[in-house]
Design a protein around this motif. Sequence first.
Motif, short mmCIF file in Angstrom:
data_model
loop_
_atom_site.label_atom_id
_atom_site.label_comp_id
_atom_site.label_asym_id
_atom_site.label_seq_id
_atom_site.Cartn_x
_atom_site.Cartn_y
_atom_site.Cartn_z
N GLN A 1 -15.25 -0.99 -5.69
CA GLN A 1 -14.85 -1.13 -4.16
C GLN A 1 -13.24 -1.08 -4.11
N ARG A 2 -12.67 0.19 -4.12
CA ARG A 2 -11.25 0.22 -4.25
C ARG A 2 -10.63 -0.17 -2.72
N ARG A 3 -10.16 -1.44 -2.54
CA ARG A 3 -9.78 -1.88 -1.35
C ARG A 3 -8.27 -2.54 -1.46
N ILE A 4 -7.61 -2.43 -0.53
CA ILE A 4 -6.30 -2.96 -0.57
C ILE A 4 -6.16 -3.60 0.80
N SER A 5 -5.40 -4.85 0.98
CA SER A 5 -5.52 -5.54 2.26
C SER A 5 -4.22 -4.64 3.01
N VAL A 6 -4.35 -5.13 4.44
CA VAL A 6 -3.36 -4.20 5.23
C VAL A 6 -1.68 -4.75 4.86
N THR A 7 -1.91 -5.91 4.62
CA THR A 7 -0.41 -6.30 4.15
C THR A 7 -0.12 -5.92 2.79
#
Length: 297
Positions: A67-73
Amino acid sequence: MRILLFIGFLLIYIMTMLGNSFLICTVILSPPLHTAMYYFLCNLSFIDLFYSSTSVPKVLFDVFSKQRRISVTGCLTQVYFGLIVGSTECVLLAVMAYDRYIAICFPLYYTVIMSWRTCKYITIIMWSGNIIINVVPPILKPYVFCRGNQVNHFACEILVLLELMCGDISFYKLTIFIGSLFVLFFPFVFIVLSYICIIISVLKINSADGRSKAFSTCASHLTVVCMLYGTIFILYGSCMTTYTGQGKKYSSNIKYISIIYGVVTPVLNPFIYSLRNNEVKTAFRKILTRYSASRSL
């Protein structure tokens, strides 16, 4: 394919860290290199270290992640730091062109014009100006996303995020256009004019060795300018002249072109400046000689 990508990006990142750190340490440890030219070269190496670190470590993590995720921040942090550091590098290349112009066209006044005080003021203005240009517009009108949450890129970049923003994005397009004038177009024109003056001055030198030495001091800088400005102009020029704010036709092009100035250029810069610069190679050999002598004692 994941293993090959991981090894490739990891080797590039390690070479970027080692190459730029080597250049910074060589300049710091060598008093003959304590001039304006190498001061700005250290700034360029620092920028390359920082710029590469904003995206490549996350890429290395994402290669094997399901799951290649990154937060909005985290995504906005990548955008802000990428814009600030990238635009500062463009302006820095113009400053380095001015440094070469003074050194070649006005050699007797070089140390007076390019004093340490001048270099420090230029650095402060360069960094603070780019921070203001890139940070103030989003503060005046914060980004609002509503067209999905998938970024078709290996890192967060403003041109890709425009596709995810709600409503009218003309304000952001206008700020990018104005910012591009100050950090891309005007510095590039300044570089061209500086080198026109340099070429005219060099051609007046009677000695062939003198002309060759003068051109050799500019060859490394011109190589970096062509690499960086070439890819950025292709990307931002085409996108800002034809972008409609609705389609997604630029995403695939952005991520491939941005690899050149975001990953490849930072790793090549130290090698271009060190391998083509006899002063850097001589200084490094002296450092090794001193180190060997101290070890033998």
